[in-house]
Design a protein around this motif. Structure first.
Motif, mmCIF file in Angstrom:
data_model
loop_
_atom_site.group_PDB
_atom_site.id
_atom_site.type_symbol
_atom_site.label_atom_id
_atom_site.label_comp_id
_atom_site.label_asym_id
_atom_site.label_seq_id
_atom_site.Cartn_x
_atom_site.Cartn_y
_atom_site.Cartn_z
ATOM 1 N N PRO A 189 -11.450 10.340 -7.262
ATOM 2 C CA PRO A 189 -11.673 9.667 -8.550
ATOM 3 C C PRO A 189 -11.915 8.181 -8.326
ATOM 4 N N THR A 190 -12.929 7.632 -8.981
ATOM 5 C CA THR A 190 -13.317 6.245 -8.726
ATOM 6 C C THR A 190 -12.206 5.253 -9.079
ATOM 7 N N ALA A 191 -11.320 5.651 -9.981
ATOM 8 C CA ALA A 191 -10.256 4.730 -10.395
ATOM 9 C C ALA A 191 -9.146 4.599 -9.361
ATOM 10 N N ILE A 192 -9.163 5.491 -8.315
ATOM 11 C CA ILE A 192 -8.069 5.455 -7.345
ATOM 12 C C ILE A 192 -8.571 5.765 -5.936
ATOM 13 N N ASP A 193 -9.840 5.494 -5.686
ATOM 14 C CA ASP A 193 -10.402 5.835 -4.376
ATOM 15 C C ASP A 193 -10.242 4.728 -3.338
ATOM 16 N N GLU A 194 -9.673 3.591 -3.723
ATOM 17 C CA GLU A 194 -9.437 2.520 -2.771
ATOM 18 C C GLU A 194 -7.940 2.265 -2.631
ATOM 19 N N ALA A 195 -7.567 1.715 -1.466
ATOM 20 C CA ALA A 195 -6.152 1.566 -1.136
ATOM 21 C C ALA A 195 -5.421 0.684 -2.139
ATOM 22 N N HIS A 196 -6.047 -0.402 -2.581
ATOM 23 C CA HIS A 196 -5.351 -1.299 -3.509
ATOM 24 C C HIS A 196 -5.137 -0.646 -4.865
ATOM 25 N N ALA A 228 3.638 -2.099 -2.071
ATOM 26 C CA ALA A 228 2.680 -1.815 -3.139
ATOM 27 C C ALA A 228 2.806 -2.817 -4.276
ATOM 28 N N ARG A 229 4.033 -3.181 -4.619
ATOM 29 C CA ARG A 229 4.242 -4.116 -5.723
ATOM 30 C C ARG A 229 3.765 -5.523 -5.390
ATOM 31 N N ARG A 230 3.575 -5.786 -4.111
ATOM 32 C CA ARG A 230 3.033 -7.085 -3.699
ATOM 33 C C ARG A 230 1.557 -6.988 -3.355
ATOM 34 N N GLY A 231 0.968 -5.845 -3.675
ATOM 35 C CA GLY A 231 -0.466 -5.685 -3.501
ATOM 36 C C GLY A 231 -0.928 -5.569 -2.073
ATOM 37 N N ARG A 232 -0.024 -5.184 -1.169
ATOM 38 C CA ARG A 232 -0.396 -5.065 0.244
ATOM 39 C C ARG A 232 -0.792 -3.621 0.552
ATOM 40 N N SER A 233 -1.998 -3.444 1.039
ATOM 41 C CA SER A 233 -2.488 -2.105 1.346
ATOM 42 C C SER A 233 -3.588 -2.205 2.392
ATOM 43 N N TRP A 234 -3.877 -1.070 3.040
ATOM 44 C CA TRP A 234 -4.906 -1.022 4.071
ATOM 45 C C TRP A 234 -5.815 0.167 3.798
ATOM 46 N N ASP A 235 -7.109 -0.089 3.718
ATOM 47 C CA ASP A 235 -8.063 1.002 3.511
ATOM 48 C C ASP A 235 -8.145 1.902 4.737
ATOM 49 N N SER A 236 -7.975 1.333 5.920
ATOM 50 C CA SER A 236 -8.071 2.107 7.160
ATOM 51 C C SER A 236 -6.818 2.951 7.374
ATOM 52 N N ALA A 237 -7.018 4.253 7.563
ATOM 53 C CA ALA A 237 -5.885 5.134 7.841
ATOM 54 C C ALA A 237 -5.253 4.791 9.189
ATOM 55 N N ALA A 238 -6.089 4.376 10.152
ATOM 56 C CA ALA A 238 -5.566 4.031 11.481
ATOM 57 C C ALA A 238 -4.639 2.819 11.398
ATOM 58 N N ILE A 239 -5.044 1.817 10.620
ATOM 59 C CA ILE A 239 -4.194 0.630 10.470
ATOM 60 C C ILE A 239 -2.915 0.989 9.720
ATOM 61 N N SER A 240 -3.045 1.802 8.679
ATOM 62 C CA SER A 240 -1.864 2.235 7.924
ATOM 63 C C SER A 240 -0.875 2.955 8.824
ATOM 64 N N MET A 257 2.476 8.545 6.321
ATOM 65 C CA MET A 257 1.263 7.804 5.992
ATOM 66 C C MET A 257 0.321 8.646 5.140
ATOM 67 N N LEU A 258 0.105 9.909 5.544
ATOM 68 C CA LEU A 258 -0.794 10.776 4.788
ATOM 69 C C LEU A 258 -0.235 11.077 3.396
ATOM 70 N N TYR A 259 1.066 11.326 3.318
ATOM 71 C CA TYR A 259 1.668 11.637 2.020
ATOM 72 C C TYR A 259 1.534 10.450 1.068
ATOM 73 N N ASP A 260 1.833 9.261 1.564
ATOM 74 C CA ASP A 260 1.778 8.079 0.701
ATOM 75 C C ASP A 260 0.349 7.727 0.292
ATOM 76 N N ARG A 261 -0.636 8.124 1.074
ATOM 77 C CA ARG A 261 -2.035 7.885 0.704
ATOM 78 C C ARG A 261 -2.549 8.917 -0.287
ATOM 79 N N TYR A 262 -2.046 10.167 -0.168
ATOM 80 C CA TYR A 262 -2.623 11.258 -0.945
ATOM 81 C C TYR A 262 -1.850 11.620 -2.206
ATOM 82 N N ARG A 263 -0.539 11.420 -2.201
ATOM 83 C CA ARG A 263 0.241 11.787 -3.375
ATOM 84 C C ARG A 263 -0.193 11.020 -4.635
#
Length: 359
Positions: free
Chosen positions: A213-220, A284-296, A337-343
């Motif tokens: 979904p476009t509203a949630i397809d990015e890490a931030h 998350a509450r401080r807006g810190r996120s990584w689009d790269s799964a490898a970095i995450s 990492m996968l759970y927190d990205r996909y849930r």
């Protein structure tokens, strides 16, 4: 070729292939299934027949099935299908843990691996049809049919009768031709009975996962959704604890160097899962996120290494087994990492699915 090279090559492949499931669900899980079916034959071809194969095989299975379950949270648009897959997945995990603790093979028959074929069936349907056109009754009937018609006979064959197709073909002259006729008959039924009755496809073949979904397809965006809807200890945290805790107990009973009891492993995983949830929510509450799964993964892995080291120092134990510790931290970190990205993707879809859409 060295037996050790063959063994660790197969093990590495069984860890690496599942990581393709979230992006290429159907082809990747079919490859995992094929490798699961031939790995023992590969070992035997090189003169290696490990006595611990049963436990090793179950441990490898639960890893790629765990990734497949997480992929269903990422990709599936049918909330009914996700709910059924959640039950099938955790039902099987409980059975595997019970088998590892007791050694009773009949438990693998009572807790069949229906989830795997249900996942394959869903993705096969999605490759040509929109899953949203099918309701809860359809997915429940499909799961029940797989359970009774496919998995119960298969689990009995493998775990109770302990029969092997390769051995039967070699030892019984009529079994090979009979199997070939049965496969041919199944192909004929699919082509001339099932296929003409299928509904018109909604699209051409789609083997890669659908766009998020476009509203949630990015890490931030996922981080913002988590910050708004998650708590440190909520139902998602409980699911994560059981997801990673059960698979860790299974591996704890397979790895020879692990001295902790199953209860100690599960409680430790629960503790670190809650700590990870707190750190993840704070980030998350401080807006810190990584689009790269490898970095995450690298960030989560490094964080957990520090947490384990500090905990060991505070408890003044100083007896960490390096290899086993690194393995459990790796396993915990990649699933976390996968759970927190996909849930969050699943939760977003659940809150934006019209009521009655999966009826």
């Amino acid at each position: 070729m060295s037996v050790d090279v063959v063994f660790w090559g197969v093990v590495l492949a069984r860890f690496a292939l599942p990581l393709l499931i979230p992006r290429y669900p159907l082809p990747a899980i079919v490859c995992c299934l094929v490798l699961d079916g031939v790995d023992q034959t590969i070992f035997q071809a090189f003169g290696f027949d490990p006595p611990f194969y049963q436990s090793y095989d179950k441990a490898m299975d639960v890893f790629y099935l765990s990734v497949a379950y997480l992929a269903s949270l990422r990709n599936w648009t049918s909330q009914a299908a996700v709910g059924i897959s959640r039950f099938l997945f955790f039902f099987r995990q409980v059975g595997v843990v019970a088998f590892e603790l007791s050694g009773a093979r009949f438990l693998l028959l009572l807790f069949p691996n229906t989830f795997e074929y249900f996942f394959i069936a869903y993705e096969a349907i999605r490759s040509r049809w929109n899953p949203a056109r099918f309701g809860f009754a359809f997915w429940a009937f499909l799961a029940g049919a797989i359970w009774v018609v496919v998995k119960l006979p298969q689990e009995y064959w493998i775990h109770i009768a302990q029969l092997d197709v390769t051995d039967l073909i070699a030892d019984t002259s009529w079994f090979g031709p009979l199997l070939a006729v049965a496969v041919l008959g199944l192909i004929v039924v699919v082509l001339f009975v099932v296929r003409p009755r299928l509904p018109q496809p909604d699209w051409t073949w789609k083997l890669s996962a659908d766009p998020l979904p476009t509203a949630i397809d990015e890490a931030h965006e996922r981080a913002a959704f988590q910050a708004a809807h998650r708590k440190v200890f909520d139902l998602a945290a409980v699911e994560k604890i059981f997801l990673i805790g059960l698979i860790s107990v299974i591996y704890g009973n397979v790895l020879p160097g692990v001295r902790a009891s199953s209860l100690q492993i599960f409680v430790s995983i629960a503790f670190f899962a809650v700590i990870n949830s707190a750190i993840g929510l704070w980030s998350a509450r401080r807006g810190r996120s990584w689009d790269s799964a490898a970095i995450s993964f690298a960030v989560v892995f490094a964080t957990n290494i520090v947490l384990v080291t500090v905990a060991d120092l505070l408890l003044r134990r100083g007896d960490l087994a390096l290899v086993d510790t690194l393995f459990f931290v790796f396993l915990f970190s990649i699933l976390t990492m996968l759970y927190d990205r996909y849930r969050p993707i699943h939760d977003y879809r659940a809150t934006h699915t019209p009521k009655g859409a999966d009826a």
